[in-house]
Design an enzyme around this catalytic site. Structure first.
Site, PDB file in Angstrom:
ATOM      1  CB  SER A  95      -4.507  -2.257   4.241  1.00 41.57           C
ATOM      2  OG  SER A  95      -3.923  -3.740   5.738  1.00 41.57           O
TER       3      SER A  95
ATOM      4  CG  HIS B 265      -4.528   1.647   3.157  1.00 37.37           C
ATOM      5  ND1 HIS B 265      -4.185   2.385   4.599  1.00 37.37           N
ATOM      6  CD2 HIS B 265      -4.278   0.293   3.331  1.00 37.37           C
ATOM      7  CE1 HIS B 265      -4.259   1.272   5.100  1.00 37.37           C
ATOM      8  NE2 HIS B 265      -3.898   0.711   5.054  1.00 37.37           N
TER       9      HIS B 265
END
Length: 280
Positions: free
Chosen positions: A185, A232
């Site tokens: 991610s 993230h």
């Protein structure tokens, strides 16, 4: 009545592609007569369609404003294949692949500092949630097809790995160091960040991309969803910085400057990770 001094019109005065159209303009390359519809302005005079086609085929191909690496996103496919292979290894009982590759700031192993995990964690995913790897690999395929031909294979690979490292750095700084994370991610958000910056600089429409990034960021903060939003954020910032460097040094004359800046960014990320680790 005297005889006209105008020479008779021959078939050579008609366009070779449209025999019913009279013209006195010749292609500068082959010398054939061409009408206004068939004329393409050249450096000197005009060029017929066939000569223009040959000229384009023989000209060096440039796939993006960074490189001539070709259209096929080979690195993207390779990263997907490697990640899928590692996931299959995770399914084999007794190998404990995920234990060797996951990342957390502090470990209870004899070797407390294992910095390579900041990269290896990008290639392992949750086995209990199949959509974890599926969504990440779909996003990699989507952004890889857009970015790799534009940046070139080496730059795209560097972007992916630096973003993954920056994602792990986000986990290191924004958690207590004991949180273990896996997944691509952070690297995926890095691709988003780079694409966002480049599109902005090129004047492209970013509305859809901004919505996509916003939704993915918000999902990480929803209670009950086991997502490392810290990765993230770290990956997004790291990828945006790499994208900015790539754009500002996109010309060939800036190649050395680009290498220096990317190397400097990597050094800063490593130093930050060391400083944070020492602080635990």
């Amino acid at each position: 009545m005297s005889q006209s001094s105008v020479p008779p019109v021959s078939r050579d005065n008609f366009c070779y592609r449209h025999p019913d159209r009279q013209s006195f303009v010749l292609c500068q390359r082959c010398g054939r007569t061409i009408c206004g519809e068939c004329q393409t302005p050249g450096a000197v005079g005009v060029i017929c369609p066939e000569c223009m086609k040959q000229q384009r085929q023989s000209a060096p191909r440039r796939t993006g404003f960074f490189s001539r690496s070709g259209d096929r996103p080979v690195v993207t496919y390779t990263l997907i294949a490697v990640t899928a292979f590692v996931f299959l290894l995770q399914l084999i009982p007794g190998l404990n692949v995920i234990d060797y590759l996951l990342y957390a700031g502090v470990y209870s192993t004899p070797v407390a500092f294992e910095p390579w995990r900041m990269l290896t964690s990008v290639f392992v995913h949750s086995q209990s949630f199949i959509f974890h790897i599926a969504l990440n690999m779909y996003s990699l395929w989507l952004f890889g097809q857009a970015l790799e031909p534009m940046l070139g294979r080496a730059r795209f690979l560097a972007l992916y790995l630096i973003s993954g490292f920056a994602g792990s750095l986000g986990v290191l700084f924004l958690t207590d160091g004991s949180t273990a994370v896996v997944g691509a991610s952070g690297a995926i958000f890095g691709l988003m960040g780079a694409f966002l910056v480049i599109q902005r600089k090129l004047g492209g429409n970013m509305n859809g991309l901004l919505v996509l990034v916003g939704i993915n960021l918000v999902i990480g903060f929803i209670p009950g969803i086991n997502v490392a939003w810290q990765a993230h954020v770290g990956g997004l910032v790291g990828g945006a910085l790499v994208g900015l460097i790539y754009y500002e040094t996109r010309h060939l004359k800036h190649k050395s400057r680009q290498t220096l800046l990317i190397g400097g960014l990597c050094a800063v990320l490593v130093v930050l990770s060391l400083i944070r680790y020492v602080a635990f």
